[in-house]
Design a protein around this motif. Structure first.
Motif, PDB file in Angstrom:
ATOM      1  N   LYS A 215      -4.656  -2.342   9.746  1.00  0.00           N
ATOM      2  CA  LYS A 215      -5.027  -2.310   8.189  1.00  0.00           C
ATOM      3  C   LYS A 215      -5.162  -3.838   7.808  1.00  0.00           C
ATOM      4  O   LYS A 215      -6.006  -3.892   6.866  1.00  0.00           O
ATOM      5  CB  LYS A 215      -3.710  -1.899   7.577  1.00  0.00           C
ATOM      6  CG  LYS A 215      -3.381  -0.345   8.020  1.00  0.00           C
ATOM      7  CD  LYS A 215      -4.246   0.519   7.182  1.00  0.00           C
ATOM      8  CE  LYS A 215      -3.806   2.058   7.524  1.00  0.00           C
ATOM      9  NZ  LYS A 215      -4.540   2.997   6.352  1.00  0.00           N
TER      10      LYS A 215
ATOM     11  N   GLY B  31      -2.876   4.172  -2.003  1.00  0.00           N
ATOM     12  CA  GLY B  31      -2.852   5.228  -1.013  1.00  0.00           C
ATOM     13  C   GLY B  31      -4.323   5.605  -0.889  1.00  0.00           C
ATOM     14  O   GLY B  31      -4.966   6.084  -2.116  1.00  0.00           O
ATOM     15  N   THR B  32      -4.909   6.352   0.119  1.00  0.00           N
ATOM     16  CA  THR B  32      -6.040   7.051   0.095  1.00  0.00           C
ATOM     17  C   THR B  32      -5.770   8.315  -0.885  1.00  0.00           C
ATOM     18  O   THR B  32      -5.144   9.254  -1.049  1.00  0.00           O
ATOM     19  CB  THR B  32      -6.229   7.668   1.568  1.00  0.00           C
ATOM     20  OG1 THR B  32      -6.252   6.687   2.385  1.00  0.00           O
ATOM     21  CG2 THR B  32      -7.810   8.280   1.420  1.00  0.00           C
TER      22      THR B  32
ATOM     23  N   GLU C 184     -10.736   3.686   3.252  1.00  0.00           N
ATOM     24  CA  GLU C 184      -9.774   4.390   2.451  1.00  0.00           C
ATOM     25  C   GLU C 184     -10.106   4.255   1.107  1.00  0.00           C
ATOM     26  O   GLU C 184     -10.048   3.324   0.477  1.00  0.00           O
ATOM     27  CB  GLU C 184      -8.336   4.143   2.882  1.00  0.00           C
ATOM     28  CG  GLU C 184      -8.191   4.640   4.207  1.00  0.00           C
ATOM     29  CD  GLU C 184      -6.544   4.255   4.506  1.00  0.00           C
ATOM     30  OE1 GLU C 184      -5.753   3.505   3.829  1.00  0.00           O
ATOM     31  OE2 GLU C 184      -6.005   5.307   5.453  1.00  0.00           O
TER      32      GLU C 184
ATOM     33  N   ASP D 268       0.968  -1.196   0.026  1.00  0.00           N
ATOM     34  CA  ASP D 268       0.039   0.079   0.080  1.00  0.00           C
ATOM     35  C   ASP D 268       1.015   1.191  -0.115  1.00  0.00           C
ATOM     36  O   ASP D 268       1.762   1.352   0.727  1.00  0.00           O
ATOM     37  CB  ASP D 268      -0.721   0.063   1.168  1.00  0.00           C
ATOM     38  CG  ASP D 268      -2.045   1.095   1.182  1.00  0.00           C
ATOM     39  OD1 ASP D 268      -2.263   1.399  -0.111  1.00  0.00           O
ATOM     40  OD2 ASP D 268      -2.573   1.606   2.092  1.00  0.00           O
TER      41      ASP D 268
ATOM     42  N   ASP E 260      -9.370   0.257   1.403  1.00  0.00           N
ATOM     43  CA  ASP E 260      -8.213  -0.044   2.536  1.00  0.00           C
ATOM     44  C   ASP E 260      -8.826  -0.135   3.764  1.00  0.00           C
ATOM     45  O   ASP E 260      -8.330   0.895   4.594  1.00  0.00           O
ATOM     46  CB  ASP E 260      -6.867   0.479   2.106  1.00  0.00           C
ATOM     47  CG  ASP E 260      -6.023   0.253   3.080  1.00  0.00           C
ATOM     48  OD1 ASP E 260      -5.909  -0.939   3.349  1.00  0.00           O
ATOM     49  OD2 ASP E 260      -4.896   0.879   3.476  1.00  0.00           O
TER      50      ASP E 260
ATOM     51  N   GLU F 186      -9.306   4.109  -2.460  1.00  0.00           N
ATOM     52  CA  GLU F 186      -7.823   3.922  -3.376  1.00  0.00           C
ATOM     53  C   GLU F 186      -8.406   3.211  -4.460  1.00  0.00           C
ATOM     54  O   GLU F 186      -9.437   2.547  -4.697  1.00  0.00           O
ATOM     55  CB  GLU F 186      -6.938   3.019  -2.339  1.00  0.00           C
ATOM     56  CG  GLU F 186      -6.869   3.491  -1.071  1.00  0.00           C
ATOM     57  CD  GLU F 186      -5.537   2.803  -0.308  1.00  0.00           C
ATOM     58  OE1 GLU F 186      -4.796   2.328  -0.942  1.00  0.00           O
ATOM     59  OE2 GLU F 186      -5.505   3.148   0.888  1.00  0.00           O
TER      60      GLU F 186
END
Ligand code: MN
Length: 429
Positions: free
Chosen positions: A262, A357-358, A208, A135, A242, A210
């Motif tokens: 996570k 990633g976000t 999140e 990630d 995520d 993504e």
């Protein structure tokens, strides 16, 4: 080998509505279970799933160098290993078979009965065996928001952030396809003002927003990829949620980064949209300053214009949109992420998954997590049913959608939708 399926004027003999994510220009790849309980690799046009294993057995891929059982598998890993040239040949051929001017399959009722499925006859599976999952943390807006909240607004970005795509190794065992419910995790947290941690259900479960890309066998151990070559090793993309437990994350993440906050679950959309299908939607990505080190310098259009949305649906409630963002805001590109990942010689395999990633945009209504949308819970969001949310509550369903649109062609990802169940309770004996 040119891409032949992307022309905006191309039409298919299968019914496709104007708002479908899956016109003949898309041709994604996935794995599904059929009404006869057979697992197969397939594609989708409109609301039809197409059994590629059966099409291959019927001779529709003659002339393309494929092993006999390449689509009769429960993952796409071997097909992805065949490489970009084969992906393109197969996608072009599917485009020909379903072209409105091609009568071969169109007029063969027996064959159509074998290869075509309506969506209620199939169950989507994970499309690949995910060996490794990484990630990244590549949205500047997201990293700035998180740095502002948790550290120091004056120095929100850590000094390394502008020089390389920051990432961590995640856990592939808990990646699930859309439709699989997940559970609120248990864990350690440090309540505000307390000196000692407590153990219990996470109180701050978040999504999140993504996207993730899936690689082919990219390199051999010890040999880095060159930035110019990196994209040749990316098969396609999916939507990626995520899931994150913010309270667990806050207590555990120093000094080695996220761990159990996570790894309890990540959810993906089941159809992999190929890089070839996304090619017409390339755009410039944010200017990088300072200029990256030479091994990360990339020319051309690095970004992709993908509209992303997230929704929350309470149990028995109506759906409320909570954010609209876009993949084009990503500061570090997928090619830069993959190049950086291998620069130390780390081997990347077919079916590896790398998440962005976000993805947060520049405005507060385009942030990619509840943490940012509600600013740590200080500004709760109001849902359509009148209730409010700081984070995700038990039995809420979170849905992401994503699509590109240009010249009346819409290429979409479908959705990733996941219900958050309460914490697991062991049965009392
Ligand atoms: Mn993440």
């Amino acid at each position: 080998m040119p891409i032949k399926t992307n022309h905006p004027a191309k039409r298919t003999w299968l019914p496709v509505t104007a708002t479908s994510d899956f016109p003949i220009q898309n041709i994604p790849f996935g794995v599904f279970l059929t009404r006869d309980d057979i697992i197969t690799i397939g594609t989708r046009i409109g609301d039809y799933a197409i059994d590629l294993g059966a099409l291959h057995q019927l001779g529709y891929f003659n002339g393309i160098p494929l092993t006999e059982d390449i689509f009769l598998q429960d993952t796409l890993n071997d097909f992805i290993s065949d490489g970009k040239k084969t992906w393109r040949l197969v996608r072009n051929r599917i485009g020909e078979i379903f072209d409105i001017d091609n009568n071969t399959l169109q007029n063969n009722e027996d064959h159509k009965n074998i290869v075509l499925f309506t969506l209620d006859e199939i169950e989507m599976q994970l499309p690949v065996h995910i060996g490794d999952y990484t990630d990244f943390y590549s949205s500047k807006e997201h990293a700035t928001n998180v740095g502002t909240m948790f550290r120091d607004p004056e120095n929100a970005l850590l000094p390394n952030w502008l020089h390389m795509p920051i990432g961590y190794h995640g856990r592939s065992s808990s990646i699930v396809p859309s439709g699989t419910a997940i559970r609120r995790p248990m864990g350690q947290t440090l309540p505000k003002g307390a000196e000692d941690p407590v153990f219990g259900p996470s109180k701050l479960v978040d999504f999140e927003l993504e996207m993730a890309f899936i690689t082919t066998d990219a390199n051999v151990l010890g040999e880095p990829l060159a930035i110019e070559d990196a994209e040749n090793h990316i098969f396609g993309m999916v939507l990626f949620n995520d899931w994150s437990a913010r309270d667990i994350q806050k207590w555990e993440y120093v000094p080695l980064g996220p761990f159990l906050s996570k790894s309890f679950a990540s959810s993906i959309s089941p159809w992999i949209v190929t890089m070839d299908a996304l090619e017409p939607f390339r755009v410039a990505s944010p200017e990088q300053s300072p200029k990256p080190l030479p091994y990360l310098r990339q020319t051309g259009k690095k970004g992709i214009d993908i509209n992303l949305e997230a929704y929350i649906t309470p149990e028995n409630g109506t759906k409320t949109i909570v954010t609209k963002t876009n993949f084009k805001y990503m500061y570090w590109s997928m090619a830069q992420q993959l190049t950086h990942h291998t620069i130390n010689g780390c081997k990347v395999n077919s079916g590896d998954m790398m998440a962005s990633g976000t993805i947060s945009g520049p405005s507060p209504d385009s942030y990619g997590s509840m943490l940012e949308l509600t600013w740590r819970g200080e500004k709760p969001l109001k849902l359509a049913d009148g209730s409010t949310r700081k984070f995700i509550e038990d039995n809420d369903t979170v849905t992401f959608t994503g699509y590109c649109e240009r010249e009346n062609v819409r290429i979409g990802f479908g959705e990733v939708t996941t219900k958050l169940l309460p914490t697991f309770q062991a049965k009392k004996k």
